[in-house]
Design an enzyme around this catalytic site. Sequence first.
Site, PDB file in Angstrom:
ATOM      1  CG  HIS A  26      -1.962  -1.065   1.196  1.00 45.88           C
ATOM      2  ND1 HIS A  26      -3.303  -0.794   1.057  1.00 45.88           N
ATOM      3  CD2 HIS A  26      -1.856  -2.411   1.249  1.00 45.88           C
ATOM      4  CE1 HIS A  26      -3.982  -1.931   1.039  1.00 45.88           C
ATOM      5  NE2 HIS A  26      -3.125  -2.934   1.163  1.00 45.88           N
ATOM      6  CG  ASP A 119      -4.853   2.340   1.469  1.00 43.34           C
ATOM      7  OD1 ASP A 119      -3.758   1.956   1.027  1.00 43.34           O
ATOM      8  OD2 ASP A 119      -5.879   1.616   1.462  1.00 43.34           O
TER       9      ASP A 119
END
Length: 452
Positions: A26, A119
């Site tokens: 990520h 995110d």
Amino acid sequence: STFRPSQPPASCRRRIVMFPMPFQGHITPMLHLANILHSQGFKITIIHTEYNAPNRSNYPHFTFRSISDRFSEIPAAELSASYCIKYLNNYCLDPFRKFLAELLADEEEEEKVSCMITDAAFYSTQAVADELGIPRLVLETNSLSCIVASDILLSLSTLPKDPEALVMEFPPLKLKDVGKGNTDPKGMGEVMVNTRNQMKASSGIIWNTFKELEEYALETVCQDYRIPSFTLGPFHKYFTASSGGLIEQDRNILSWLDTQAPKSVVYVSFGSVARITESDFQEMAHGLANTGLPFLWVVRPGVVRGSEWLESLPEKFLESVGDKGRIVKWCPQPKVLAHPATGCFWTHCGWNSTLESICEGVPMVCSPCFVDQPINSRCVCGVWKIGVILEDGFERDGIETAIKSVMVNEEGKEMRKRINSIKDKMNLSLEKGVVGPHLVSLLQDSNGSADV
Ligand code: UDX
């Protein structure tokens, strides 16, 4: 070929606050995206957790703020992916709101904060965006196909009983993949529902993929989510320099690859999170050795349950393999995949790995472990037809057959042709340039008050 972004238009002097989930798969795409947007004239502030903090010295052009997360105090037994994501959403929310409010109130700050990009799994940040009146864009680090397939799975009330049965609403997917996809309403299922709901409430989604690869899924997401979607990927192809990762890379391995014949080496890695059992690890070792092909195997410390590193390799494995096989803890993966000696990638099909393999035209052997990986692997094998799945898990004969089918057989040659044609489309898409005016105006100020 590597795409170089054009010079920034002088009018874009805005600050974007970015907040990655602190996991390798990520953080890397978020930092790549930050570099892309910086090259377009935006100032960047990265808010990050102390846990897995990025190496600031690689990004002297960004400003960083760190959130103390007390992550190290969580008992190891609790550290499931869904637990971590829920914990971070709860624990980081107040400090995140505080940092942002301070930044917004800072009269000295030359560049106004115009938006945040968080995110997708940081779903709780949408409430902060709404409260402070800042648009939130979402970075979704999974594939479009994964989101479409898991939306379908979440919406199904009954599932067929045969594990080999195809899920009719998303044909490449088999029922046995669904369990691995984690629809548990108290675990990953809850995370997925929260992520989806707050994604729909956001101002737009940025995807690390390219339109030509996932056209069908892109159309479906645009219809279902009704907010703008931007396919800017593959992010890592914008810049030649490696931004480094959370683990130190063994770069000597590139000179070993230089000594190997073109397309002769099997590259093996299961990313930064997946773990396997000792017996799977041993089957992997036998399967790899039995192919007789050279291999480069990334064995991340901790990847084998109950082992520090290589203790459970079969006896005399390293001696018997000699210089034909190399084992490292971590490597510069995109460079390894781009190396002419690399012939196939045995992967867990995390989205970054899948995309990096496609970008270099390297066909895959897939051993998906959980969540998005089974879906990605069905796309690799059933939709794009650029790899094979190890359907029966880790068993030495199956492993040998699968690797040879990609490396040696006619079937593998066809896969290579298909993946190279996808790679060509990707290069064309990058050359066209992907950060268009619609995205730039959203990033500058989606409330329309920006002076541009
Ligand atoms: C996680 C999830 O597991 C994955 O399914 C999801 O899509 C993203 O988040 P991870 O398991 O780490 O990620 O896999 P992946 O997405 O493939 O990312 C791994 C990254 O580590 C890649 O960018 C790869 O280049 C890098 N890597 C891997 C290295 O730099 N060196 C290595 O030796 C191995």
